[in-house]
Design a protein around this motif. Structure first.
Motif, PDB file in Angstrom:
ATOM      1  N   LEU A  39     -14.349 -14.361  83.517  1.00  0.00           N
ATOM      2  CA  LEU A  39     -14.366 -15.734  83.013  1.00  0.00           C
ATOM      3  C   LEU A  39     -14.494 -16.720  84.181  1.00  0.00           C
ATOM      4  O   LEU A  39     -15.212 -17.724  84.084  1.00  0.00           O
ATOM      5  N   ARG A  40     -13.825 -16.411  85.270  1.00  0.00           N
ATOM      6  CA  ARG A  40     -13.912 -17.286  86.443  1.00  0.00           C
ATOM      7  C   ARG A  40     -15.345 -17.352  86.951  1.00  0.00           C
ATOM      8  O   ARG A  40     -15.846 -18.426  87.300  1.00  0.00           O
ATOM      9  N   ASP A  41     -16.002 -16.182  86.953  1.00  0.00           N
ATOM     10  CA  ASP A  41     -17.396 -16.141  87.388  1.00  0.00           C
ATOM     11  C   ASP A  41     -18.271 -17.003  86.474  1.00  0.00           C
ATOM     12  O   ASP A  41     -19.180 -17.700  86.946  1.00  0.00           O
ATOM     13  N   MET A  42     -17.999 -16.934  85.182  1.00  0.00           N
ATOM     14  CA  MET A  42     -18.806 -17.687  84.230  1.00  0.00           C
ATOM     15  C   MET A  42     -18.636 -19.183  84.431  1.00  0.00           C
ATOM     16  O   MET A  42     -19.548 -19.970  84.167  1.00  0.00           O
ATOM     17  N   ILE A  43     -17.462 -19.577  84.905  1.00  0.00           N
ATOM     18  CA  ILE A  43     -17.218 -20.997  85.148  1.00  0.00           C
ATOM     19  C   ILE A  43     -17.834 -21.420  86.487  1.00  0.00           C
ATOM     20  O   ILE A  43     -18.567 -22.407  86.577  1.00  0.00           O
ATOM     21  N   SER A  44     -17.569 -20.635  87.505  1.00  0.00           N
ATOM     22  CA  SER A  44     -18.039 -21.047  88.848  1.00  0.00           C
ATOM     23  C   SER A  44     -19.556 -20.954  88.959  1.00  0.00           C
ATOM     24  O   SER A  44     -20.164 -21.654  89.771  1.00  0.00           O
ATOM     25  N   ILE A  79      -6.598 -15.529  80.327  1.00  0.00           N
ATOM     26  CA  ILE A  79      -6.950 -16.943  80.268  1.00  0.00           C
ATOM     27  C   ILE A  79      -5.906 -17.782  81.003  1.00  0.00           C
ATOM     28  O   ILE A  79      -6.226 -18.772  81.673  1.00  0.00           O
ATOM     29  N   GLN A  80      -4.648 -17.365  80.873  1.00  0.00           N
ATOM     30  CA  GLN A  80      -3.571 -18.118  81.532  1.00  0.00           C
ATOM     31  C   GLN A  80      -3.766 -18.164  83.041  1.00  0.00           C
ATOM     32  O   GLN A  80      -3.404 -19.149  83.700  1.00  0.00           O
ATOM     33  N   VAL A  81      -4.345 -17.104  83.574  1.00  0.00           N
ATOM     34  CA  VAL A  81      -4.619 -17.072  85.013  1.00  0.00           C
ATOM     35  C   VAL A  81      -5.526 -18.237  85.400  1.00  0.00           C
ATOM     36  O   VAL A  81      -5.281 -18.944  86.382  1.00  0.00           O
ATOM     37  N   LEU A  82      -6.569 -18.443  84.598  1.00  0.00           N
ATOM     38  CA  LEU A  82      -7.504 -19.530  84.908  1.00  0.00           C
ATOM     39  C   LEU A  82      -6.838 -20.891  84.739  1.00  0.00           C
ATOM     40  O   LEU A  82      -7.104 -21.828  85.497  1.00  0.00           O
ATOM     41  N   ILE A  83      -5.981 -20.988  83.733  1.00  0.00           N
ATOM     42  CA  ILE A  83      -5.266 -22.246  83.533  1.00  0.00           C
ATOM     43  C   ILE A  83      -4.373 -22.526  84.736  1.00  0.00           C
ATOM     44  O   ILE A  83      -4.328 -23.657  85.247  1.00  0.00           O
ATOM     45  N   ASP A  84      -3.673 -21.486  85.196  1.00  0.00           N
ATOM     46  CA  ASP A  84      -2.795 -21.651  86.362  1.00  0.00           C
ATOM     47  C   ASP A  84      -3.601 -22.044  87.599  1.00  0.00           C
ATOM     48  O   ASP A  84      -3.093 -22.716  88.492  1.00  0.00           O
ATOM     49  N   GLU A  85      -4.837 -21.592  87.639  1.00  0.00           N
ATOM     50  CA  GLU A  85      -5.693 -21.913  88.784  1.00  0.00           C
ATOM     51  C   GLU A  85      -6.324 -23.295  88.648  1.00  0.00           C
ATOM     52  O   GLU A  85      -7.045 -23.746  89.542  1.00  0.00           O
ATOM     53  N   GLY A  86      -6.117 -23.903  87.503  1.00  0.00           N
ATOM     54  CA  GLY A  86      -6.692 -25.227  87.283  1.00  0.00           C
ATOM     55  C   GLY A  86      -8.153 -25.181  86.886  1.00  0.00           C
ATOM     56  O   GLY A  86      -8.824 -26.210  86.876  1.00  0.00           O
ATOM     57  N   LEU A  87      -8.645 -24.002  86.549  1.00  0.00           N
ATOM     58  CA  LEU A  87     -10.053 -23.853  86.195  1.00  0.00           C
ATOM     59  C   LEU A  87     -10.303 -24.037  84.701  1.00  0.00           C
ATOM     60  O   LEU A  87     -11.446 -24.133  84.272  1.00  0.00           O
ATOM     61  N   ALA A  88      -9.240 -24.061  83.926  1.00  0.00           N
ATOM     62  CA  ALA A  88      -9.402 -24.210  82.485  1.00  0.00           C
ATOM     63  C   ALA A  88      -8.186 -24.925  81.918  1.00  0.00           C
ATOM     64  O   ALA A  88      -7.138 -24.999  82.552  1.00  0.00           O
ATOM     65  N   TYR A  89      -8.373 -25.486  80.734  1.00  0.00           N
ATOM     66  CA  TYR A  89      -7.253 -26.143  80.074  1.00  0.00           C
ATOM     67  C   TYR A  89      -7.356 -25.878  78.580  1.00  0.00           C
ATOM     68  O   TYR A  89      -8.437 -25.641  78.041  1.00  0.00           O
ATOM     69  N   THR A  90      -6.226 -25.924  77.917  1.00  0.00           N
ATOM     70  CA  THR A  90      -6.183 -25.610  76.493  1.00  0.00           C
ATOM     71  C   THR A  90      -5.891 -26.861  75.682  1.00  0.00           C
ATOM     72  O   THR A  90      -5.083 -27.690  76.078  1.00  0.00           O
ATOM     73  N   VAL A  91      -6.580 -26.998  74.585  1.00  0.00           N
ATOM     74  CA  VAL A  91      -6.264 -28.032  73.609  1.00  0.00           C
ATOM     75  C   VAL A  91      -5.776 -27.328  72.350  1.00  0.00           C
ATOM     76  O   VAL A  91      -6.560 -26.611  71.717  1.00  0.00           O
ATOM     77  N   PRO A  92      -4.503 -27.497  72.022  1.00  0.00           N
ATOM     78  CA  PRO A  92      -3.936 -26.774  70.884  1.00  0.00           C
ATOM     79  C   PRO A  92      -4.751 -26.999  69.618  1.00  0.00           C
ATOM     80  O   PRO A  92      -5.082 -28.137  69.292  1.00  0.00           O
ATOM     81  N   GLY A  93      -5.047 -25.923  68.951  1.00  0.00           N
ATOM     82  CA  GLY A  93      -5.801 -26.017  67.722  1.00  0.00           C
ATOM     83  C   GLY A  93      -7.297 -26.148  67.930  1.00  0.00           C
ATOM     84  O   GLY A  93      -8.059 -26.118  66.967  1.00  0.00           O
ATOM     85  N   ARG A  94      -7.735 -26.338  69.158  1.00  0.00           N
ATOM     86  CA  ARG A  94      -9.159 -26.495  69.458  1.00  0.00           C
ATOM     87  C   ARG A  94      -9.714 -25.291  70.195  1.00  0.00           C
ATOM     88  O   ARG A  94     -10.641 -24.633  69.717  1.00  0.00           O
ATOM     89  N   THR A 119      -9.915 -23.300  74.406  1.00  0.00           N
ATOM     90  CA  THR A 119      -9.717 -23.408  75.846  1.00  0.00           C
ATOM     91  C   THR A 119     -11.045 -23.771  76.486  1.00  0.00           C
ATOM     92  O   THR A 119     -12.090 -23.230  76.111  1.00  0.00           O
ATOM     93  N   PHE A 120     -11.008 -24.684  77.448  1.00  0.00           N
ATOM     94  CA  PHE A 120     -12.227 -25.257  78.000  1.00  0.00           C
ATOM     95  C   PHE A 120     -12.219 -25.194  79.521  1.00  0.00           C
ATOM     96  O   PHE A 120     -11.163 -25.200  80.145  1.00  0.00           O
ATOM     97  N   ALA A 121     -13.431 -25.133  80.079  1.00  0.00           N
ATOM     98  CA  ALA A 121     -13.546 -25.177  81.533  1.00  0.00           C
ATOM     99  C   ALA A 121     -13.102 -26.546  82.027  1.00  0.00           C
ATOM    100  O   ALA A 121     -13.374 -27.569  81.388  1.00  0.00           O
ATOM    101  N   ALA A 122     -12.436 -26.576  83.150  1.00  0.00           N
ATOM    102  CA  ALA A 122     -11.923 -27.821  83.697  1.00  0.00           C
ATOM    103  C   ALA A 122     -13.072 -28.784  83.971  1.00  0.00           C
ATOM    104  O   ALA A 122     -14.171 -28.363  84.319  1.00  0.00           O
ATOM    105  N   PRO A 123     -12.834 -30.078  83.807  1.00  0.00           N
ATOM    106  CA  PRO A 123     -13.878 -31.086  83.988  1.00  0.00           C
ATOM    107  C   PRO A 123     -14.314 -31.196  85.448  1.00  0.00           C
ATOM    108  O   PRO A 123     -15.477 -31.454  85.728  1.00  0.00           O
ATOM    109  N   GLY A 124     -13.379 -31.010  86.376  1.00  0.00           N
ATOM    110  CA  GLY A 124     -13.724 -31.132  87.785  1.00  0.00           C
ATOM    111  C   GLY A 124     -14.757 -30.117  88.213  1.00  0.00           C
ATOM    112  O   GLY A 124     -15.537 -30.375  89.093  1.00  0.00           O
ATOM    113  N   GLU A 125     -14.799 -28.997  87.558  1.00  0.00           N
ATOM    114  CA  GLU A 125     -15.645 -27.824  87.892  1.00  0.00           C
ATOM    115  C   GLU A 125     -15.222 -27.161  89.161  1.00  0.00           C
ATOM    116  O   GLU A 125     -15.219 -27.589  90.220  1.00  0.00           O
TER     117      GLU A 125
END
Lengths: 90, 90
Positions: B31-36, B67-82, B84-90
């Motif tokens: 997943l990290r590769d797909m984001i970076s 997925i939590q790993v990416l969130i902890d890394e700041g690469l993704a964020y979760t919106v409850p009920g929606r 998980t998304f790649a971080a806006p900063g990229e």
DNA sequence: TTTCATTTGTCCGTATGTATT
DNA sequence: AAATACATACGGACAAATGAA
């Protein structure tokens, strides 16, 4: 009668399952207090998962979740097969 | 026949359960590769847990762990009920 | 060397709650 | 109301590391 020594004995871990604070967070809070108060000194072991299970009745995964919070905060570190310890920096 | 467009299609997620790299970590790496790599752009949704389950056969908790790993890394964020998304900063 | 107990690591399945659409 | 998705929690299983017997 309560001696001075007893004041240094750690209170048993206790979780309120009806609190709106998640169980893992309650556990993390109590362990954090034990570290920051010096009740658990630098490089000293935290209670084992088995021990916490006996005291609290929580599931192992929930306990790991709570401990992971402290690790993420840099307040504790784990040695596989040995245990989890309070961070040396304190 | 392989078109250029196909080259942009994401490879299916694949986990090797016999690897000494934990499943959740393999998933996090992919997943990290797909984001970076931009395969998943900023604010774009990661594959849903259900989707990843279908592709990999992993348990939901294992997927969340990855997925939590990416969130902890700041690469993704979760919106409850929606989702998980790649971080806006990229 | 082997065995054993202890402890942590990983993973699965399931259930319930909450939030959003 | 219904579908989707994450959060929390439980229970169980097996593996790996460590240290002691």
């Amino acid at each position: 009668m309560i001696s001075m020594a007893n004041l240094l004995i750690m209170e048993p871990l206790a979780i309120d399952p009806h609190s709106d604070v998640p169980s893992y967070a309650q556990l993390a809070n109590q362990l954090r207090d034990m570290i920051s108060s010096g009740q658990i000194g630098p490089r000293q072991p935290l209670p084992s998962i088995t021990r916490i299970q006996q005291e609290t009745g929580l599931a192992a995964n929930t306990i790991r979740h709570g401990i992971q919070v402290l690790i993420d905060e840099g307040l504790a570190y784990t040695v596989p097969g040995r245990g989890t310890f309070a961070a040396p920096g304190e």
